[in-house]
Design a protein around this motif. Sequence first.
Motif, PDB file in Angstrom:
ATOM      1  N   PRO A 325      24.314  -2.776 -22.393  1.00  0.00           N
ATOM      2  CA  PRO A 325      24.998  -1.579 -21.878  1.00  0.00           C
ATOM      3  C   PRO A 325      24.059  -0.612 -21.165  1.00  0.00           C
ATOM      4  O   PRO A 325      24.511   0.401 -20.636  1.00  0.00           O
ATOM      5  N   GLU A 326      22.766  -0.891 -21.168  1.00  0.00           N
ATOM      6  CA  GLU A 326      21.795   0.022 -20.554  1.00  0.00           C
ATOM      7  C   GLU A 326      22.059   0.169 -19.051  1.00  0.00           C
ATOM      8  O   GLU A 326      22.521  -0.769 -18.398  1.00  0.00           O
ATOM      9  N   PRO A 327      21.760   1.333 -18.493  1.00  0.00           N
ATOM     10  CA  PRO A 327      21.922   1.527 -17.041  1.00  0.00           C
ATOM     11  C   PRO A 327      21.097   0.508 -16.258  1.00  0.00           C
ATOM     12  O   PRO A 327      19.997   0.134 -16.673  1.00  0.00           O
ATOM     13  N   ASN A 328      21.638   0.044 -15.131  1.00  0.00           N
ATOM     14  CA  ASN A 328      20.960  -0.908 -14.250  1.00  0.00           C
ATOM     15  C   ASN A 328      20.716  -2.279 -14.894  1.00  0.00           C
ATOM     16  O   ASN A 328      19.900  -3.062 -14.394  1.00  0.00           O
ATOM     17  N   SER A 329      21.380  -2.575 -16.004  1.00  0.00           N
ATOM     18  CA  SER A 329      21.247  -3.901 -16.612  1.00  0.00           C
ATOM     19  C   SER A 329      21.858  -4.945 -15.679  1.00  0.00           C
ATOM     20  O   SER A 329      22.922  -4.708 -15.095  1.00  0.00           O
ATOM     21  N   PRO A 330      21.202  -6.110 -15.496  1.00  0.00           N
ATOM     22  CA  PRO A 330      21.735  -7.114 -14.563  1.00  0.00           C
ATOM     23  C   PRO A 330      23.045  -7.721 -15.060  1.00  0.00           C
ATOM     24  O   PRO A 330      23.301  -7.788 -16.263  1.00  0.00           O
ATOM     25  N   THR A 331      23.868  -8.168 -14.122  1.00  0.00           N
ATOM     26  CA  THR A 331      25.072  -8.902 -14.513  1.00  0.00           C
ATOM     27  C   THR A 331      24.651 -10.261 -15.060  1.00  0.00           C
ATOM     28  O   THR A 331      23.526 -10.720 -14.837  1.00  0.00           O
ATOM     29  N   VAL A 332      25.562 -10.905 -15.756  1.00  0.00           N
ATOM     30  CA  VAL A 332      25.275 -12.231 -16.306  1.00  0.00           C
ATOM     31  C   VAL A 332      24.913 -13.202 -15.185  1.00  0.00           C
ATOM     32  O   VAL A 332      23.958 -13.981 -15.305  1.00  0.00           O
ATOM     33  N   ARG A 333      25.650 -13.150 -14.070  1.00  0.00           N
ATOM     34  CA  ARG A 333      25.377 -14.053 -12.945  1.00  0.00           C
ATOM     35  C   ARG A 333      23.964 -13.856 -12.397  1.00  0.00           C
ATOM     36  O   ARG A 333      23.228 -14.821 -12.158  1.00  0.00           O
ATOM     37  N   THR A 334      23.592 -12.605 -12.205  1.00  0.00           N
ATOM     38  CA  THR A 334      22.253 -12.309 -11.666  1.00  0.00           C
ATOM     39  C   THR A 334      21.167 -12.749 -12.637  1.00  0.00           C
ATOM     40  O   THR A 334      20.144 -13.328 -12.251  1.00  0.00           O
ATOM     41  N   PHE A 335      21.384 -12.495 -13.915  1.00  0.00           N
ATOM     42  CA  PHE A 335      20.425 -12.852 -14.961  1.00  0.00           C
ATOM     43  C   PHE A 335      20.172 -14.365 -14.974  1.00  0.00           C
ATOM     44  O   PHE A 335      19.022 -14.827 -14.995  1.00  0.00           O
ATOM     45  N   ILE A 336      21.252 -15.147 -14.909  1.00  0.00           N
ATOM     46  CA  ILE A 336      21.115 -16.606 -14.930  1.00  0.00           C
ATOM     47  C   ILE A 336      20.476 -17.114 -13.645  1.00  0.00           C
ATOM     48  O   ILE A 336      19.611 -18.000 -13.661  1.00  0.00           O
ATOM     49  N   SER A 337      20.881 -16.542 -12.525  1.00  0.00           N
ATOM     50  CA  SER A 337      20.337 -16.952 -11.232  1.00  0.00           C
ATOM     51  C   SER A 337      18.831 -16.719 -11.168  1.00  0.00           C
ATOM     52  O   SER A 337      18.065 -17.592 -10.739  1.00  0.00           O
ATOM     53  N   ASP A 338      18.385 -15.555 -11.596  1.00  0.00           N
ATOM     54  CA  ASP A 338      16.949 -15.239 -11.579  1.00  0.00           C
ATOM     55  C   ASP A 338      16.168 -16.181 -12.497  1.00  0.00           C
ATOM     56  O   ASP A 338      15.063 -16.620 -12.158  1.00  0.00           O
ATOM     57  N   PHE A 339      16.761 -16.504 -13.663  1.00  0.00           N
ATOM     58  CA  PHE A 339      16.090 -17.377 -14.625  1.00  0.00           C
ATOM     59  C   PHE A 339      15.896 -18.775 -14.040  1.00  0.00           C
ATOM     60  O   PHE A 339      14.793 -19.334 -14.068  1.00  0.00           O
ATOM     61  N   LEU A 340      16.974 -19.355 -13.492  1.00  0.00           N
ATOM     62  CA  LEU A 340      16.871 -20.718 -12.952  1.00  0.00           C
ATOM     63  C   LEU A 340      15.977 -20.765 -11.713  1.00  0.00           C
ATOM     64  O   LEU A 340      15.216 -21.722 -11.518  1.00  0.00           O
ATOM     65  N   LYS A 341      16.098 -19.740 -10.888  1.00  0.00           N
ATOM     66  CA  LYS A 341      15.285 -19.706  -9.660  1.00  0.00           C
ATOM     67  C   LYS A 341      13.802 -19.806  -9.989  1.00  0.00           C
ATOM     68  O   LYS A 341      13.032 -20.478  -9.295  1.00  0.00           O
ATOM     69  N   GLU A 342      13.394 -19.155 -11.084  1.00  0.00           N
ATOM     70  CA  GLU A 342      11.983 -19.202 -11.479  1.00  0.00           C
ATOM     71  C   GLU A 342      11.661 -20.454 -12.290  1.00  0.00           C
ATOM     72  O   GLU A 342      10.789 -21.244 -11.930  1.00  0.00           O
ATOM     73  N   LYS A 343      12.393 -20.672 -13.395  1.00  0.00           N
ATOM     74  CA  LYS A 343      12.021 -21.717 -14.357  1.00  0.00           C
ATOM     75  C   LYS A 343      12.299 -23.125 -13.836  1.00  0.00           C
ATOM     76  O   LYS A 343      11.454 -24.021 -13.981  1.00  0.00           O
ATOM     77  N   LEU A 344      13.488 -23.349 -13.259  1.00  0.00           N
ATOM     78  CA  LEU A 344      13.802 -24.694 -12.779  1.00  0.00           C
ATOM     79  C   LEU A 344      12.959 -25.047 -11.560  1.00  0.00           C
ATOM     80  O   LEU A 344      12.473 -26.179 -11.436  1.00  0.00           O
ATOM     81  N   ASP A 345      12.790 -24.102 -10.679  1.00  0.00           N
ATOM     82  CA  ASP A 345      11.950 -24.346  -9.493  1.00  0.00           C
ATOM     83  C   ASP A 345      10.524 -24.703  -9.910  1.00  0.00           C
ATOM     84  O   ASP A 345       9.942 -25.666  -9.398  1.00  0.00           O
ATOM     85  N   ASN A 346       9.964 -23.952 -10.859  1.00  0.00           N
ATOM     86  CA  ASN A 346       8.607 -24.261 -11.350  1.00  0.00           C
ATOM     87  C   ASN A 346       8.561 -25.652 -11.981  1.00  0.00           C
ATOM     88  O   ASN A 346       7.604 -26.414 -11.783  1.00  0.00           O
ATOM     89  N   TYR A 347       9.597 -25.983 -12.758  1.00  0.00           N
ATOM     90  CA  TYR A 347       9.638 -27.274 -13.445  1.00  0.00           C
ATOM     91  C   TYR A 347       9.599 -28.419 -12.422  1.00  0.00           C
ATOM     92  O   TYR A 347       8.880 -29.414 -12.603  1.00  0.00           O
ATOM     93  N   LEU A 348      10.371 -28.300 -11.360  1.00  0.00           N
ATOM     94  CA  LEU A 348      10.425 -29.361 -10.361  1.00  0.00           C
ATOM     95  C   LEU A 348       9.106 -29.495  -9.603  1.00  0.00           C
ATOM     96  O   LEU A 348       8.706 -30.600  -9.222  1.00  0.00           O
ATOM     97  N   HIS A 349       8.431 -28.380  -9.385  1.00  0.00           N
ATOM     98  CA  HIS A 349       7.112 -28.436  -8.737  1.00  0.00           C
ATOM     99  C   HIS A 349       6.105 -29.172  -9.619  1.00  0.00           C
ATOM    100  O   HIS A 349       5.196 -29.847  -9.118  1.00  0.00           O
ATOM    101  N   MET A 350       6.284 -29.054 -10.929  1.00  0.00           N
ATOM    102  CA  MET A 350       5.319 -29.642 -11.871  1.00  0.00           C
ATOM    103  C   MET A 350       5.709 -31.052 -12.323  1.00  0.00           C
ATOM    104  O   MET A 350       4.906 -31.755 -12.940  1.00  0.00           O
ATOM    105  N   ASN A 351       6.948 -31.488 -12.047  1.00  0.00           N
ATOM    106  CA  ASN A 351       7.411 -32.806 -12.479  1.00  0.00           C
ATOM    107  C   ASN A 351       7.997 -33.546 -11.284  1.00  0.00           C
ATOM    108  O   ASN A 351       9.216 -33.583 -11.068  1.00  0.00           O
ATOM    109  N   LEU A 352       7.111 -34.168 -10.512  1.00  0.00           N
ATOM    110  CA  LEU A 352       7.517 -34.766  -9.243  1.00  0.00           C
ATOM    111  C   LEU A 352       8.443 -35.968  -9.435  1.00  0.00           C
ATOM    112  O   LEU A 352       9.296 -36.240  -8.580  1.00  0.00           O
TER     113      LEU A 352
END
Length: 629
Positions: A325-352
């Motif tokens: 409920p905090e001000p400026n808290s990300p929406t669920v969609r944004t939160f998930i998008s940011d997480f996958l953009k970082e973690k999944l992208d890194n994973y694919l770079h490291m696991n060819l």
Amino acid sequence: MAEIKEATYNEDSIRSLDWKEHIRLRPGMYIGKLGDGSAADDGIYVLLKEVMDNCIDEYAMGYGKSIEIKLDEGRVEVRDYGRGIPLGKVVDVVSKINTGAKYDSKAFQKAVGLNGVGTKAVNALSTYFKVQAFREGKSKWAEFNKGELTKESEMMDSDQKNGTHVIFEPDNSVFKNYHYIPQFVEAMIWNYCYLNAGLTIVFNKQKYISQNGLLDLLRRKTDEDSLRYPIIHLKGEDIEVALSHGNQYGEEYYSFVNGQNTTQGGTHLSGFKEALVRTIREHFGKDYAPEDIRQSVIGAISIRVQEPVFESQTKTKLGSATISPEPNSPTVRTFISDFLKEKLDNYLHMNLAVKEAIKKRIEQSERERKELAGVRKLANERAKKANLHNKKLRDCRFHLDDEKNEKRFDTVMFITEGDSASGSITKARNPELQAVFSLRGKPLNSFGLTKKIVYENEEFNLLQHALNIENGLEDLRYNKIIIATDADVDGMHIRLLLLTFFLQFFPDLVREGHLYILETPLFRVRNKKETIYCYSEEERQKAISKLSPKPEITRFKGLGEISPNEFENFIGENIRLEPVILEKESSIPKILSYYMGKNTPERQKFIIENLRVEKDEIDEVLAEVLDIK
């Protein structure tokens, strides 16, 4: 012309219901649909879930490492080892609406149950309900009948560990002819374990525990040897994701919010799908079609949020929500998008090797989709023409995709074989809720064939269109698809062929609990005063004893032998259905290969050892079933 009397509308017309009256009058508002336990989302499982959610919230807050469940016929017991309900509030917590600790966000930061209704609904809808709390060497209990307090103890000494013990028996007048199916309870328990690593749940003396969260979930739901690459498992604060690609048709997802299995998805699941497509596109630098990226995906996502907004009391679909409920808290969609953009992208770079396997799977899906495009267009044009005068389908008035209609979960489609059986069911059915699709003889054995056959085979294509499942289950028109065939060799063979079709091309229909087998009586035993329909030899013997000395006995060898008047008894309120359940270790390719592939000594041995037919039918069964190619 008859005189029309105007209804009186005055102060006496206005009535206030107390909490238990309202729950019993409108149970669907609190627990979704009722049902008899043959579906995983029937009300009796929601009652268990409401009690379990309180136990899980205690564990999530750091209190109690185990939960015990006992299920004996219709009686359920749940014991946790949390802090226990404050003894002075034992009665209030289960019998006063909007009463609970979860309004205090400090006590329950990311709880499942937030509205103070759960255990009150269990209490109101049970003929017996007992709650007992244990705290700091003291205890107190209370017993209820349909929400009415019947007995209450004084505070007393106890040597039991802290926690809460709940016993309830669902009201058979609300949940008619109900029965718990252990596999559905077990699936619920495993989900709790996956989302609460280290928690031990003991169900009827068997222990369930998971140490690897959603990774364990996908391991149990898949045949790991058939996956295109090892399961990707990503964890962050308040989010966990697991995913891989297989070889099956369609997509398969499991989603959770604050430990709640959101079977109808919601913003977090749609956000996950969108984020997966976006991340893959950006990583490979190619504008792949979303359906090619997601084809054959099996994935799971779990998030924890403060003050989640669900679309119903049963919490099966997440509405719009922010992470806190905090001000400026990300929406669920944004939160998930940011997480996958970082973690999944890194994973694919490291696991060819994984990256290359994903690329090949996407390109294969793209080729298959383009090959199907021409066939699909012609088949759809044919189906549209056929739908104008489709003699195979006797449709009903309401459908599952009528989201504003409260009867939609009662919609069914019977799949029958032959004119006589179809005619009997059609005449006996409820035309508002029950549709009938009539097969012409035995359907094609689709084992090992590609999805192209779904469009090229007229019967399969018409069935697909009648169900409206070409593009997934989102627009499925009937909640229950019921295979209604004779209980003989031909009928069993048709069942097997239909199961092959659904498992091969529309496995989600089975996984999501939409497919059933209709049970109809094998015998009618009657005398001049009473008629008893028997579903087994054991029931027949009991009926003969009851109606002795010389009752009339009729054996039904086919559905067409049952008159429409009699059929009303078997497809109405007292309908008996056997759900088609995929066991936890089930691998669809292995199942189909075993039953529908080339004949094997193992299958011959299994069929012979499991025959349950009369002696004079054995040769016919062996000749028919063992010869499946």
